[in-house]
Design a protein around this motif. Sequence first.
Motif, PDB file in Angstrom:
ATOM      1  N   UNK A  73     -19.627  13.994 -10.160  1.00 50.68           N
ATOM      2  CA  UNK A  73     -20.944  14.535  -9.854  1.00 50.68           C
ATOM      3  C   UNK A  73     -22.067  13.781 -10.541  1.00 50.68           C
ATOM      4  N   UNK A  74     -21.750  12.836 -11.438  1.00 46.24           N
ATOM      5  CA  UNK A  74     -22.789  12.041 -12.098  1.00 46.24           C
ATOM      6  C   UNK A  74     -23.034  10.714 -11.388  1.00 46.24           C
ATOM      7  N   UNK A  75     -22.188  10.354 -10.448  1.00 46.24           N
ATOM      8  CA  UNK A  75     -22.373   9.097  -9.742  1.00 46.24           C
ATOM      9  C   UNK A  75     -21.054   8.437  -9.398  1.00 46.24           C
ATOM     10  N   UNK A  76     -21.152   7.234  -8.859  1.00 46.35           N
ATOM     11  CA  UNK A  76     -19.989   6.486  -8.423  1.00 46.35           C
ATOM     12  C   UNK A  76     -19.734   5.299  -9.344  1.00 46.35           C
ATOM     13  N   UNK A  77     -18.465   4.999  -9.554  1.00 51.73           N
ATOM     14  CA  UNK A  77     -18.077   3.833 -10.317  1.00 51.73           C
ATOM     15  C   UNK A  77     -18.110   2.583  -9.456  1.00 51.73           C
ATOM     16  N   UNK A  78     -17.667   1.458  -9.995  1.00 53.76           N
ATOM     17  CA  UNK A  78     -17.709   0.205  -9.241  1.00 53.76           C
ATOM     18  C   UNK A  78     -16.729   0.211  -8.074  1.00 53.76           C
ATOM     19  N   UNK A  79     -17.056  -0.570  -7.069  1.00 56.97           N
ATOM     20  CA  UNK A  79     -16.140  -0.737  -5.944  1.00 56.97           C
ATOM     21  C   UNK A  79     -14.976  -1.632  -6.361  1.00 56.97           C
ATOM     22  N   UNK A  80     -13.800  -1.295  -5.912  1.00 55.08           N
ATOM     23  CA  UNK A  80     -12.608  -2.108  -6.152  1.00 55.08           C
ATOM     24  C   UNK A  80     -11.891  -2.280  -4.817  1.00 55.08           C
ATOM     25  N   UNK A  81     -10.807  -3.028  -4.817  1.00 52.50           N
ATOM     26  CA  UNK A  81     -10.091  -3.277  -3.567  1.00 52.50           C
ATOM     27  C   UNK A  81      -8.595  -3.376  -3.820  1.00 52.50           C
ATOM     28  N   UNK A  82      -7.835  -2.958  -2.834  1.00 55.07           N
ATOM     29  CA  UNK A  82      -6.382  -3.122  -2.925  1.00 55.07           C
ATOM     30  C   UNK A  82      -5.995  -4.600  -3.003  1.00 55.07           C
ATOM     31  N   UNK A  83      -6.905  -5.479  -2.607  1.00 64.18           N
ATOM     32  CA  UNK A  83      -6.631  -6.912  -2.709  1.00 64.18           C
ATOM     33  C   UNK A  83      -6.528  -7.355  -4.162  1.00 64.18           C
ATOM     34  N   UNK A  84      -7.074  -6.553  -5.082  1.00 61.23           N
ATOM     35  CA  UNK A  84      -7.033  -6.905  -6.492  1.00 61.23           C
ATOM     36  C   UNK A  84      -5.814  -6.412  -7.239  1.00 61.23           C
ATOM     37  N   UNK A  85      -4.925  -5.673  -6.570  1.00 56.16           N
ATOM     38  CA  UNK A  85      -3.724  -5.176  -7.223  1.00 56.16           C
ATOM     39  C   UNK A  85      -2.757  -6.315  -7.526  1.00 56.16           C
ATOM     40  N   UNK A  86      -1.974  -6.144  -8.573  1.00 57.15           N
ATOM     41  CA  UNK A  86      -0.962  -7.158  -8.895  1.00 57.15           C
ATOM     42  C   UNK A  86       0.025  -7.311  -7.750  1.00 57.15           C
ATOM     43  N   UNK A  87       0.399  -6.196  -7.141  1.00 59.37           N
ATOM     44  CA  UNK A  87       1.319  -6.196  -6.003  1.00 59.37           C
ATOM     45  C   UNK A  87       0.717  -5.330  -4.909  1.00 59.37           C
ATOM     46  N   UNK A  88       0.619  -5.886  -3.720  1.00 61.15           N
ATOM     47  CA  UNK A  88       0.073  -5.153  -2.603  1.00 61.15           C
ATOM     48  C   UNK A  88       1.094  -4.208  -1.997  1.00 61.15           C
ATOM     49  N   UNK A  89       0.690  -3.560  -0.917  1.00 62.89           N
ATOM     50  CA  UNK A  89       1.536  -2.547  -0.287  1.00 62.89           C
ATOM     51  C   UNK A  89       2.885  -3.119   0.117  1.00 62.89           C
ATOM     52  N   UNK A  90       2.898  -4.290   0.703  1.00 64.24           N
ATOM     53  CA  UNK A  90       4.164  -4.876   1.160  1.00 64.24           C
ATOM     54  C   UNK A  90       5.107  -5.101  -0.014  1.00 64.24           C
ATOM     55  N   UNK A  91       4.601  -5.714  -1.076  1.00 65.82           N
ATOM     56  CA  UNK A  91       5.449  -5.966  -2.246  1.00 65.82           C
ATOM     57  C   UNK A  91       5.957  -4.665  -2.863  1.00 65.82           C
ATOM     58  N   UNK A  92       5.103  -3.662  -2.905  1.00 66.12           N
ATOM     59  CA  UNK A  92       5.495  -2.371  -3.471  1.00 66.12           C
ATOM     60  C   UNK A  92       6.625  -1.748  -2.649  1.00 66.12           C
ATOM     61  N   UNK A  93       6.494  -1.766  -1.340  1.00 66.98           N
ATOM     62  CA  UNK A  93       7.514  -1.159  -0.489  1.00 66.98           C
ATOM     63  C   UNK A  93       8.829  -1.932  -0.544  1.00 66.98           C
ATOM     64  N   UNK A  94       8.740  -3.252  -0.626  1.00 68.54           N
ATOM     65  CA  UNK A  94       9.956  -4.053  -0.771  1.00 68.54           C
ATOM     66  C   UNK A  94      10.686  -3.671  -2.052  1.00 68.54           C
ATOM     67  N   UNK A  95       9.936  -3.541  -3.136  1.00 64.69           N
ATOM     68  CA  UNK A  95      10.559  -3.185  -4.415  1.00 64.69           C
ATOM     69  C   UNK A  95      11.174  -1.789  -4.365  1.00 64.69           C
ATOM     70  N   UNK A  96      10.397  -0.805  -3.944  1.00 63.68           N
ATOM     71  CA  UNK A  96      10.898   0.574  -3.967  1.00 63.68           C
ATOM     72  C   UNK A  96      12.097   0.764  -3.043  1.00 63.68           C
ATOM     73  N   UNK A  97      12.059   0.135  -1.870  1.00 69.14           N
ATOM     74  CA  UNK A  97      13.169   0.305  -0.933  1.00 69.14           C
ATOM     75  C   UNK A  97      14.405  -0.474  -1.359  1.00 69.14           C
ATOM     76  N   UNK A  98      14.265  -1.359  -2.338  1.00 68.27           N
ATOM     77  CA  UNK A  98      15.449  -2.008  -2.902  1.00 68.27           C
ATOM     78  C   UNK A  98      16.167  -1.097  -3.881  1.00 68.27           C
ATOM     79  N   UNK A  99      15.474  -0.050  -4.326  1.00 73.44           N
ATOM     80  CA  UNK A  99      16.025   0.883  -5.306  1.00 73.44           C
ATOM     81  C   UNK A  99      16.566   2.138  -4.631  1.00 73.44           C
TER      82      UNK A  99
END
Length: 281
Positions: free
Chosen positions: A194-220
């Motif tokens: 309610x005091x305002x918004x923080x900086x914009x970020x992007x999933x492009x800045x993650x160490x591992x994107x969605x594809x890499x995350x799903x590959x890892x989790x589905x290997x487990x």
Amino acid sequence: MRIARIQIVAGPHQGARTYAEVLLDGDGDGDTDPSYLPIADPFDPDTVTTIATSRPVPAEHATLLAPCRPRVILGMAHNTGPADRLLPPQAFHKSPHSVIAPGDAIALEAGHGDVDAEAEVAVVIGTPARNLTRENALAAVFGYTCANDVTDRAAQASDSLWTEAKSRDTYTPLGPWICTDLDPTDLTVQLGDDTGLGPRASTAGLARGVVDVLIYLSSVMTLHPGDVVLVGAAGPSRRLCPGGISRIIVPAIGELTNPVVTIGGAAASPLTMHRGAIPTR
């Protein structure tokens, strides 16, 4: 397409809960209030909707629920930036009982003041998935929603498994709905209150994107329809303040807003924490 879960609060189907397609201007009058067209459960094709109507349910007759009912919720540890790529991938569980809907209150127990919100994109699984590859990982995805990975920092420091930090009641707000036709590579994510918004970020800045995350989790493990994966906080966290609100904004999806309250000792009843608010986006 946008898919929501709603509870109908007025009209002939009052009290019914159903999945629904979100029609952002279903009545054609040019306003921004959504309407909801009931559909069968997309995660259980054998289930037929009990709402026998071809007419959309107007916003004033519906309350948004959490957009799915996951049996498993997984999050990614140390996946907040390129430097985390130097660490091996690691996941944690969140209790499915920690899920709340848009407008429901995030309840901070007395004595737990160091609790942060984290704005994330959540992946909702659409088909059973095991040992995914870069070529087929996204085919296992039903869609994407906004998630608030609420985290108790003191508990996180003392509990190496993060159970106390991540799985308390109300610590996983999801919503407002699931978007099924997004490219998750570069989604803007923003955290506010309610005091305002923080900086914009992007999933492009993650160490591992969605594809890499799903590959890892589905290997487990095998991922199943309706399971939810929080892919990591692309931007900074923000301390939750009782009496305020927490906002997760992913412009390609919508806005997830939850009030923040304090409760004494034991967890509050869900009935006392539910506001039933309907987001405008």
